[in-house]
Design a protein around this motif. Structure first.
Motif, PDB file in Angstrom:
ATOM      1  N   GLU A  71      38.127  48.834  56.933  1.00  0.00           N
ATOM      2  CA  GLU A  71      39.070  48.956  58.186  1.00  0.00           C
ATOM      3  C   GLU A  71      40.089  49.509  57.977  1.00  0.00           C
ATOM      4  N   THR A  72      40.759  49.470  56.762  1.00  0.00           N
ATOM      5  CA  THR A  72      42.065  50.370  56.542  1.00  0.00           C
ATOM      6  C   THR A  72      41.745  51.946  56.437  1.00  0.00           C
ATOM      7  N   ALA A  99      42.734  45.401  47.598  1.00  0.00           N
ATOM      8  CA  ALA A  99      41.403  44.471  48.274  1.00  0.00           C
ATOM      9  C   ALA A  99      40.718  43.740  46.926  1.00  0.00           C
ATOM     10  N   LYS A 131      43.216  40.932  45.927  1.00  0.00           N
ATOM     11  CA  LYS A 131      43.192  39.775  46.912  1.00  0.00           C
ATOM     12  C   LYS A 131      41.779  38.977  46.683  1.00  0.00           C
ATOM     13  N   HIS A 132      40.705  39.560  46.155  1.00  0.00           N
ATOM     14  CA  HIS A 132      39.416  38.853  46.295  1.00  0.00           C
ATOM     15  C   HIS A 132      38.965  38.661  45.132  1.00  0.00           C
ATOM     16  N   VAL A 140      44.502  51.220  48.692  1.00  0.00           N
ATOM     17  CA  VAL A 140      43.651  50.284  49.161  1.00  0.00           C
ATOM     18  C   VAL A 140      42.614  49.718  48.562  1.00  0.00           C
ATOM     19  N   ALA A 176      34.260  40.670  51.527  1.00  0.00           N
ATOM     20  CA  ALA A 176      35.860  40.756  52.009  1.00  0.00           C
ATOM     21  C   ALA A 176      36.389  42.025  51.443  1.00  0.00           C
ATOM     22  N   MET A 177      36.272  42.248  50.405  1.00  0.00           N
ATOM     23  CA  MET A 177      36.974  43.532  49.665  1.00  0.00           C
ATOM     24  C   MET A 177      36.603  44.739  50.517  1.00  0.00           C
ATOM     25  N   CYS A 178      35.171  44.818  50.750  1.00  0.00           N
ATOM     26  CA  CYS A 178      34.768  46.087  51.491  1.00  0.00           C
ATOM     27  C   CYS A 178      35.217  46.097  52.725  1.00  0.00           C
ATOM     28  N   LYS A 179      35.315  44.994  53.513  1.00  0.00           N
ATOM     29  CA  LYS A 179      35.780  44.912  54.712  1.00  0.00           C
ATOM     30  C   LYS A 179      37.189  45.523  54.938  1.00  0.00           C
ATOM     31  N   ILE A 180      37.980  45.125  53.901  1.00  0.00           N
ATOM     32  CA  ILE A 180      39.511  45.419  54.024  1.00  0.00           C
ATOM     33  C   ILE A 180      39.631  47.025  53.699  1.00  0.00           C
ATOM     34  N   VAL A 181      38.879  47.309  52.658  1.00  0.00           N
ATOM     35  CA  VAL A 181      38.777  49.057  52.221  1.00  0.00           C
ATOM     36  C   VAL A 181      38.237  49.793  53.616  1.00  0.00           C
TER      37      VAL A 181
END
Length: 143
Positions: free
Chosen positions: A99-100, A80, A83-84, A76, A92-97
């Protein structure tokens, strides 16, 4: 001929490359790249050697159990960052990690991403992983 000393045996087991000028690159457990020592540690590497070292995530510290959870966290994080990384959007990286991990392993995951930072956090054991991906440090923990 006398046997090798313990030091010589350890050195031989951890030697990655030996240069003509006498300097050596050694691998010591998972501490190849670290936020405090990264610049001096990679200073003398060629660009190809450096890219080989930083092209994949390096787990600095992990107490996640089971191992599948740690592997999933690294995947994950890698996704992330990939992607960013071009935009440098750590939020945005933190948000993806986060939430996943919240979806897959329950709520209360926290993620911190930055360059060259240290940390001291209280977390719910065994749910912490600290990874370096290139120059980016990623801390993921649950509390």
């Amino acid at each position: 001929m006398a046997g090798k000393t313990l030091y010589d045996k350890l050195w031989d087991q951890h030697l990655v490359s030996q240069r003509d000028d006498g300097t050596a690159l050694i691998y010591i457990d998972r501490q190849l790249i670290h936020g405090v020592t990264a610049p001096p540690a990679v200073e003398g590497l060629t660009e190809a050697e450096y890219q080989k070292v930083v092209s994949k995530p390096v787990v600095q510290s992990c107490d996640m159990v089971p191992a599948e959870q740690a592997n999933e966290a690294v995947e994950v994080i890698s996704m992330a960052v990939d992607k960013h990384v071009s935009t440098g959007n750590y939020e945005a990286m933190c948000k993806i990690v986060k939430e996943t991990m919240d979806r897959k392993y329950g709520p209360q995951w926290h993620c911190a991403i930055g360059e060259g930072f240290g940390f001291d956090v209280t977390y719910q054991q065994p749910n912490m992983i600290y990874v370096y991906y290139g120059k980016i440090g990623i801390l993921l923990f649950k509390c």
